[in-house]
Design a protein around this motif. Structure first.
Motif, PDB file in Angstrom:
ATOM      1  N   THR A 121      16.528  64.404 -19.873  1.00 13.83           N
ATOM      2  CA  THR A 121      16.271  64.240 -21.310  1.00 13.83           C
ATOM      3  C   THR A 121      17.578  64.299 -22.090  1.00 13.83           C
ATOM      4  OG1 THR A 121      14.077  65.261 -21.100  1.00 13.83           O
ATOM      5  CG2 THR A 121      15.042  65.181 -23.296  1.00 13.83           C
ATOM      6  N   LEU A 157      19.209  61.146 -24.267  1.00 16.33           N
ATOM      7  CA  LEU A 157      19.544  61.318 -25.680  1.00 16.33           C
ATOM      8  C   LEU A 157      21.027  61.094 -25.925  1.00 16.33           C
ATOM      9  CD1 LEU A 157      17.368  64.472 -26.494  1.00 16.33           C
ATOM     10  CD2 LEU A 157      16.932  62.109 -27.178  1.00 16.33           C
ATOM     11  N   SER A 177      21.710  57.377 -25.926  1.00 20.49           N
ATOM     12  CA  SER A 177      21.235  56.783 -27.176  1.00 20.49           C
ATOM     13  C   SER A 177      22.152  57.145 -28.333  1.00 20.49           C
ATOM     14  CB  SER A 177      19.809  57.261 -27.471  1.00 20.49           C
ATOM     15  OG  SER A 177      18.925  56.891 -26.433  1.00 20.49           O
ATOM     16  N   TYR A 178      22.662  58.378 -28.300  1.00 22.90           N
ATOM     17  CA  TYR A 178      23.546  58.838 -29.369  1.00 22.90           C
ATOM     18  C   TYR A 178      24.841  58.039 -29.377  1.00 22.90           C
ATOM     19  CZ  TYR A 178      25.554  62.245 -32.603  1.00 22.90           C
ATOM     20  OH  TYR A 178      26.092  62.850 -33.701  1.00 22.90           O
ATOM     21  N   LYS A 226      24.075  54.429 -30.697  1.00 24.08           N
ATOM     22  CA  LYS A 226      23.640  54.243 -32.078  1.00 24.08           C
ATOM     23  C   LYS A 226      24.647  54.721 -33.118  1.00 24.08           C
ATOM     24  CE  LYS A 226      18.685  54.428 -31.034  1.00 24.08           C
ATOM     25  NZ  LYS A 226      17.393  55.105 -31.310  1.00 24.08           N
ATOM     26  N   ASN A 227      25.610  55.527 -32.707  1.00 21.74           N
ATOM     27  CA  ASN A 227      26.541  56.076 -33.693  1.00 21.74           C
ATOM     28  C   ASN A 227      27.856  55.299 -33.715  1.00 21.74           C
ATOM     29  OD1 ASN A 227      25.643  58.881 -34.974  1.00 21.74           O
ATOM     30  ND2 ASN A 227      24.734  58.671 -32.944  1.00 21.74           N
ATOM     31  N   LEU A 271      18.524  64.548 -37.757  1.00 20.37           N
ATOM     32  CA  LEU A 271      18.879  64.360 -36.345  1.00 20.37           C
ATOM     33  C   LEU A 271      17.614  64.209 -35.502  1.00 20.37           C
ATOM     34  CD1 LEU A 271      21.720  67.046 -36.031  1.00 20.37           C
ATOM     35  CD2 LEU A 271      21.982  64.570 -36.282  1.00 20.37           C
ATOM     36  N   GLU A 272      16.734  63.297 -35.942  1.00 22.65           N
ATOM     37  CA  GLU A 272      15.437  63.128 -35.291  1.00 22.65           C
ATOM     38  C   GLU A 272      15.561  62.825 -33.803  1.00 22.65           C
ATOM     39  OE1 GLU A 272      16.431  61.539 -37.953  1.00 22.65           O
ATOM     40  OE2 GLU A 272      15.034  61.914 -39.606  1.00 22.65           O
ATOM     41  N   LEU A 273      16.685  62.206 -33.435  1.00 23.89           N
ATOM     42  CA  LEU A 273      16.880  61.822 -32.034  1.00 23.89           C
ATOM     43  C   LEU A 273      16.818  63.023 -31.097  1.00 23.89           C
ATOM     44  CD1 LEU A 273      17.560  59.389 -30.192  1.00 23.89           C
ATOM     45  CD2 LEU A 273      19.975  59.976 -30.487  1.00 23.89           C
ATOM     46  N   TRP A 274      17.300  64.177 -31.586  1.00 23.54           N
ATOM     47  CA  TRP A 274      17.394  65.366 -30.728  1.00 23.54           C
ATOM     48  C   TRP A 274      16.137  66.232 -30.773  1.00 23.54           C
ATOM     49  CZ3 TRP A 274      21.213  65.569 -27.315  1.00 23.54           C
ATOM     50  CH2 TRP A 274      22.326  64.756 -27.530  1.00 23.54           C
TER      51      TRP A 274
END
Length: 353
Positions: free
Chosen positions: A56, A60, A63-64, A67-68, A255-258
């Protein structure tokens, strides 16, 4: 299962010691292997949960990075390190770890360490109860028939039959698909809280001896276990609540991703509670402790003449053993349900990835 002994017509103390020695050896072997299977089961579950958390975090992190835009503002050498070195490793690990989890789930499902642990523990505890009933000569182990119509059967023959029944039932479970490690320790084994200087494990037990060797050690065991289990329950429940709160806070600051990471930790703590059956076991342990305390108070209230009464001795032993066996039966039922449920959850997660 071969027992290596057979009933005999000798009613001497030597014959009692022989059958008890065999019973203690078998109990010790079952107890040892139950502990080994329990250790394997818990290590397997811990590994599956840990790898689930790791994958997990890796997903994440990938993805971080994707996307950043802050990666683009880094120094060229650091940017290259992340893009060229780190991200490929992340992608590979994201592929490898779920495969490893699937493999561990398949191994756990095939070998059924949890079921073997429960079945071996059941056999060990049932056999131990029979040993103490035999040594106190109560019920079916009384040298006299329970009723006039019942033929007299020697106590050692009854114990032999019980040993065979217990071992045959065990070999009808998943345990038959394993190799039991031989017990190499002392016989009888060192029992929890029991003073072995006062009990050799073979002598016929008087009522007071039974209280010292069986009732009081079990009370001490439940007291220590309930204290530890309550502490673990409080800690896990607090961590679950904190995880939920942290997830809400992370979402609130953008920080919805986390949030998925906190949800994973909450899921891990919840599953740990389930497969250890902490809540249900704590309830049953406290109920059993209360019952044993009541028996201890009742026994302490009797006069010396009343303690010497055979009926009161039988009541003492039968009530104690019934409480212990009922507690274990409920534990077995709950553990089998929990193990089955966790296997289904793990298999569903594996197939969905």
């Amino acid at each position: 299962m071969e027992m290596g002994i057979s009933p005999s017509n000798d009613n001497s103390k030597d014959q009692d010691k022989v059958i008890l020695q065999q019973a203690w050896k078998l109990f010790s072997q079952y107890d040892l292997n139950a502990g080994l299977q329990q250790s394997l089961y818990r290590k397997m579950q811990f590994s599956i949960l840990l790898l689930g958390v790791i994958v997990t975090i890796l997903v994440l992190s990938e993805s971080y990075f994707d996307k950043n835009i802050w990666v683009a503002s880094l120094q060229p050498w650091l940017k290259n390190l992340i893009i060229i070195s780190l991200q490929p490793w992340l992608k590979n690990l994201i592929i490898i770890i779920p495969i490893a989890i699937s493999t561990l789930v398949a191994i756990s499902t095939f070998f059924r360490f949890g079921n073997k642990w429960v079945n071996l523990r059941t056999a060990a505890e049932t056999l131990k109860s029979e040993i103490y009933q035999f040594r106190t000569t109560v019920g079916k182990y009384s040298p006299k028939p329970i009723s006039d119509n019942q033929p007299i059967m020697k106590p050692e023959d009854v114990l032999f039959n019980q040993i065979q029944t217990i071992s045959n039932q065990l070999m009808g479970t998943e345990v038959a698909l394993s190799s039991l490690r031989k017990y190499e320790g002392q016989i009888p084994p060192k029992m929890f809280g029991a003073d072995q200087s006062q009990d050799d494990g073979y002598s016929t037990l008087t009522s007071d001896n039974y209280v010292n060797a069986r009732l009081e050690p079990q009370i001490s065991y439940y007291q220590k276990r309930t204290k530890k289990m309550y502490r673990n329950l409080m800690l896990l429940q607090i961590l679950i609540l904190i995880g939920g709160g942290v997830g809400t806070f992370i979402a609130a600051i953008g920080l919805e991703l986390w949030v998925a990471l906190t949800a994973t930790f909450v899921s891990v703590f919840t599953i740990y509670l389930q497969y250890n059956q902490i809540e249900n076991t704590l309830i049953k342990y406290n109920q059993s402790l209360n019952g044993l305390n009541n028996i201890q108070v009742w026994w302490a209230s009797l006069t010396d003449n009343e303690r010497n009464d055979i009926k009161n001795r039988d009541k003492l032993v039968n009530a104690t053993e019934q409480i212990l066996l009922m507690e274990h039966q409920v534990w077995v039922k709950n553990m089998k349900e929990a193990v089955s449920k966790i296997h289904k959850i793990e298999e569903e997660k594996t197939t969905s990835k």
